[in-house]
Design an enzyme around this catalytic site. Sequence first.
Site, short mmCIF file in Angstrom:
data_model
loop_
_atom_site.label_atom_id
_atom_site.label_comp_id
_atom_site.label_asym_id
_atom_site.label_seq_id
_atom_site.Cartn_x
_atom_site.Cartn_y
_atom_site.Cartn_z
N HIS A 32 0.86 -1.20 -0.01
CA HIS A 32 -0.01 -0.04 0.09
C HIS A 32 0.79 1.24 0.05
O HIS A 32 1.71 1.33 0.87
CB HIS A 32 -1.11 -0.01 1.29
CG HIS A 32 -1.86 0.92 1.48
ND1 HIS A 32 -3.04 1.15 0.42
CD2 HIS A 32 -1.71 2.24 1.99
CE1 HIS A 32 -3.60 2.37 0.54
NE2 HIS A 32 -2.82 2.90 1.64
N SER A 33 0.48 2.04 -0.94
CA SER A 33 1.41 3.47 -1.22
C SER A 33 2.67 3.12 -1.30
O SER A 33 3.41 2.35 -2.16
CB SER A 33 1.03 4.38 -0.05
OG SER A 33 1.39 5.69 -0.31
N MET A 34 3.60 3.51 -0.25
CA MET A 34 4.96 3.07 -0.36
C MET A 34 5.43 1.81 -0.51
O MET A 34 6.21 1.27 -1.11
CB MET A 34 5.86 3.94 0.94
CG MET A 34 7.23 3.43 1.03
SD MET A 34 8.11 3.86 2.30
CE MET A 34 7.71 2.35 3.48
#
Length: 248
Positions: free
Chosen positions: A95-97
Amino acid sequence: MSTQTVAAPLWLRGLDSRERTADRRLFVFPHAGAGASAYQLADHFPDRVEVCSVQLPGRENRFAEPCLSSVDAVVDELAPLIAGRSELPFAFFGHSMGALLAFAVAHRLRETGARLPARLFLSAMRAPHVPDRDELHALPDADLLARLGRAELAGLDPELQELLLPMVRADLTVCETYEPSYEVPLPCPFTVLGGSEDETVRAAELAAWREHTTGGFELRMFPGDHLYVRGAQQRLAESIAHTAPAWS
């Protein structure tokens, strides 16, 4: 006892937690500023799927360790540990990074001839070749705290926000300085996920991940903003688990 045997449980929370029942494994890569306990996805998976959440240095039980500030530094440590525990069919969720880290680890596994994840679930992050529209890692402390206080650090005590700031800045540096140089797309199928109200990542930036796989590709949207995962863990786990029989 080998170094990898000692390091793996430190980096991979939940490893061997379902060793008697699991025939599949999901490696979870959390978002910037988060630790392995950020999500409780394991609670929503059947016993046949073991969930291992990545614990990076500088957070939770590794708070005293220096943070890593580049994708390569993380991948150098993490990829061999995952390669060493690829005895079960596995997938990545980032998720994200975490999506960038999952993607980079998958490429490192291919470069070293290791077993590849059966599928990548990449969430709430623009495709790596798409320029970042709003870089934050070089902002002065006060400006960065003001920005993060509305999102990642929202609701935390101001003193705790200041304590966590170096870790979050390191994570933002990981994301915003990453320049992938891979010329050959991965053969793994991608499922790209996003929040329908996420103002930081546009649908076109999610769809651009299609360029990085020669396998299947699908885009799924969930209600919510950039951190939609917090309110959608059961639905998300069900969606991922539905594909588990094909992880072979």
